[in-house]
Design a protein around this motif. Structure first.
Motif, PDB file in Angstrom:
ATOM      1  N   GLU A 289      18.712  23.873 -17.350  1.00 20.96           N
ATOM      2  CA  GLU A 289      18.108  24.996 -16.649  1.00 20.96           C
ATOM      3  C   GLU A 289      16.590  24.826 -16.686  1.00 20.96           C
ATOM      4  OE1 GLU A 289      19.745  29.220 -16.687  1.00 20.96           O
ATOM      5  OE2 GLU A 289      18.045  29.260 -18.056  1.00 20.96           O
ATOM      6  N   ILE A 290      16.008  24.768 -15.494  1.00 23.23           N
ATOM      7  CA  ILE A 290      14.556  24.537 -15.442  1.00 23.23           C
ATOM      8  C   ILE A 290      13.883  25.868 -15.149  1.00 23.23           C
ATOM      9  CG2 ILE A 290      12.726  23.300 -14.217  1.00 23.23           C
ATOM     10  CD1 ILE A 290      14.973  21.204 -13.592  1.00 23.23           C
ATOM     11  N   SER A 291      12.849  26.177 -15.929  1.00 29.27           N
ATOM     12  CA  SER A 291      12.155  27.434 -15.656  1.00 29.27           C
ATOM     13  C   SER A 291      10.645  27.234 -15.770  1.00 29.27           C
ATOM     14  CB  SER A 291      12.631  28.524 -16.610  1.00 29.27           C
ATOM     15  OG  SER A 291      12.271  28.179 -17.915  1.00 29.27           O
ATOM     16  N   VAL A 292       9.923  28.057 -15.023  1.00 31.65           N
ATOM     17  CA  VAL A 292       8.456  28.017 -15.101  1.00 31.65           C
ATOM     18  C   VAL A 292       7.960  29.446 -15.235  1.00 31.65           C
ATOM     19  CG1 VAL A 292       8.153  25.902 -13.740  1.00 31.65           C
ATOM     20  CG2 VAL A 292       8.203  28.106 -12.578  1.00 31.65           C
ATOM     21  N   ILE A 293       6.707  29.559 -15.704  1.00 36.50           N
ATOM     22  CA  ILE A 293       6.103  30.898 -15.833  1.00 36.50           C
ATOM     23  C   ILE A 293       5.016  31.005 -14.766  1.00 36.50           C
ATOM     24  CG2 ILE A 293       4.843  32.477 -17.387  1.00 36.50           C
ATOM     25  CD1 ILE A 293       7.448  31.816 -18.704  1.00 36.50           C
TER      26      ILE A 293
END
Ligand code: GAP
Length: 580
Positions: free
Chosen positions: A393-397
């Motif tokens: 799962e790739i996430s960014v802020i």
């Protein structure tokens, strides 16, 4: 009197060193250097400058002895620079808790306070002063705190090491050295530690002088270009492994590097340089060893540390210099606290072509999903490293909000890129000298008493401080045979001529010549020049060597040069004139 008492008695009586504030009864942990002591200390420091500043090129800086709170929060001193304190519940006397049990367990300073309490209880240890019950061990921070400015002020601390003044100046120093690693900087000055109950005289002070060098190196380049200088020097090394058997080993620096006893050449070079310095100023090689810190005694900032330990009769092996690999600990800590980048840009000799994976966000799919934020999400995605991108799962802020991106919306592409350099956070190798301990060790190693023939042909004892002539406070004693004008006038002229050559000479006309020799032997004056009636006839004088008491006759015309060369060990005493 033991050796320590004899040395300190001489030091006090002859103007080297004594307890501060004697007039008011004194207080532990503070010493004053008198006229001879200050001169000796300055000579030690100047030889250190010769080696580190002039020969190594580590320019000296000077920063305040008071630091603001941020500096010492970042460095870890506010949080963790403490010793375990144990107080007597009856008389209130304070003790270093680990010192109370050091006779029972060797690694007492590595124990937790609870473990110390347990040992005190089990062994029924009571107050050494009154026999009363001891309280529990608590952490006591060693920094002297102060307020900067009036009113509630800003918190400040007297520095516990000179090092932090150099780390917080990293950006300016890096510019000064044109961002080329390695570079180094030095500082000699006072440091302060509110030691719990210093009972070791001049060995444990609350105000003391450190001479420190911070050498910033490229972490990927730990071979030292000048290591050949010291490769064949033989040192006594007491590595972590050797400590398991209790047997220090003698070996060359090359052997220590090749056998992985010293981790890398920069560290090895600094250990060898410390060995070189200590022997040059007069520390006996058989009373000097380099001991590696055990894993559990290492300071919070170091991954490796070797102490130059010097043998002292009363105290045993005493740490006098710490040579530590501080890694990037301090620069990273100050970068985090100050929010400034403390790094240098290292340009490669030749640009490198590197292959790397880049992210190709599919904007046709990101657009509908993230709407106005789609571009910002794509930008953040491109900043992610390979590891983050390989997660399921790739996430960014973005603007404080987390966005999850389905992996099918991301594709990768391998590209070749021309790179001309990289950003590097330097590592630090630090030799840190305690000048006061070295000063005392020098006096002790130089201290001798021996039987000699006296003026009236009886045997008498002479005390002689066999200091190296380069560090001796008074370098030459000028002694007219008698105080008569015809002898005192040329003698005073000699003192003046020597002063012009930078040689510190004393003039002494009182008492027998034998007594005057003894007075000078005791303070370590290496050479005495005697002016007698032959001087008036043939323009020659006698030079006496302190250690051998041999004498040569030499011309006044070349006297300053002859003495200068003797003091700096450029000629042998036998070659300084005609033997008598
Ligand atoms: N910057 C690293 C540093 O300060 P350290 O081992 O705490 O390392 C270096 O101190 C040297 O300073 C020691 O090897 C010792 O010679 C000297 N030193 C430390 N505390 C001292 C004290 N209370 N009195 C006299 N000298 C001290």
């Amino acid at each position: 009197m033991d050796m320590y008492e004899q040395v300190i008695e001489l030091a006090k009586r002859r103007g080297f060193l004594w307890n501060s504030f004697e007039l008011y009864g004194g207080t532990a942990g503070f010493y004053d250097y008198g006229p001879l002591g200050s001169t000796l200390k300055r000579r030690i420091e100047n030889i250190w400058r010769q080696l580190y500043v002039i020969e190594e090129g580590f320019m000296e800086i000077e920063t305040p002895t008071i630091g603001i709170e941020e500096v010492f929060v970042a460095s870890g001193h506010v949080g963790g620079f403490s010793d375990p304190l144990c107080e007597c519940t009856e008389c209130g006397e304070a003790y270093r808790a680990d010192h109370l049990i050091s006779g029972i367990i060797e690694t007492a300073d590595a124990l937790s306070n609870e473990e110390v309490d347990k040992i005190i209880l089990e062994h029924n240890i009571t107050c050494p002063e009154c026999g009363g019950k001891l309280g529990n061990a608590t952490e006591f921070n060693l920094m002297f705190q102060t307020k900067i400015g009036p009113g509630s002020g800003r918190n400040g601390y007297l520095r516990p090491e000179t090092a932090q003044g150099m780390f917080v100046n990293f950006q300016r120093l890096a510019k000064f050295y044109r961002e080329k690693l390695p570079f180094g900087t030095t500082q000699i000055g006072k440091s302060y530690r509110n030691e719990i109950s210093p009972r070791q005289g001049v060995i444990r002070l609350r105000e003391f002088t450190q001479a420190e060098a911070e050498i910033f190196i490229d972490p990927s380049e730990k071979t030292h270009p000048e290591i050949a200088r010291f490769e064949n020097d033989v040192l006594t090394l007491y590595s972590q492994d050797a400590q398991k058997t209790g047997k220090p080993e003698s070996m060359t620096i090359r052997e220590a590097i090749d056998n992985n006893i010293i981790a890398h050449e920069f560290l090895a070079y600094q250990i060898a340089l410390a060995n070189n310095f200590l022997q040059r100023i007069g520390i006996s090689p058989d009373k000097l060893r380099f001991r590696q810190h055990l894993k559990d005694e290492m300071a919070h900032y170091a991954i490796d540390c070797w102490d130059a330990e010097i043998w002292m009769e009363r105290f045993g092996w005493v740490e006098t210099v710490g040579i530590a690999d501080r890694t990037d600990y301090d620069l990273m800590a100050h970068a985090k606290m100050s929010q400034e980048e403390l790094a240098i840009y290292k340009e490669y000799d030749h640009p490198r072509m590197i292959r790397k994976f880049v992210v190709k966000p599919d904007m046709a799919k990101l657009g509908p999903l993230f709407r106005k934020k789609a571009k910002a999400v794509a930008d953040e995605l491109q900043k992610l490293d390979e590891e983050s991108l390989s997660q399921e799962e790739i996430s960014v802020i973005v603007e404080g909000e987390e966005y999850k991106i389905p992996s099918e919306l991301i594709t990768f592409e391998e590209v070749e890129e021309k790179v001309s350099g990289e950003t590097v956070v330097p590592h630090v190798v630090e030799p840190s000298y305690g000048i006061d301990r070295i000063f005392y060790a020098l006096m002790e190693h130089a201290f001798n008493t021996e039987k000699v023939a006296s003026d009236d042909a009886e045997e008498e004892e002479r005390t002689v401080l066999k200091l190296k002539s380069e560090v001796a406070p008074i370098q030459v004693a000028v002694l007219p045979l008698m105080g008569k004008t015809e002898l005192s006038t040329p003698a005073k002229e000699i003192v003046r001529k020597l002063a012009n050559r930078g040689i510190l000479a004393s003039y002494d006309e009182s008492g027998t010549i034998g007594r005057r020799y003894r007075r000078n032997d005791e303070i370590g004056t290496p050479y005495a020049v005697t002016i007698d009636y032959d001087t008036l006839k043939d323009n020659t004088v006698t030079i006496r060597d302190r250690d051998t008491m041999k004498q040569v006759r030499t011309s006044i015309d070349t006297l300053e040069n002859t003495l200068f060369e003797l003091i700096h060990e450029k000629i042998r005493f036998e070659d300084a004139g005609v033997p008598l």
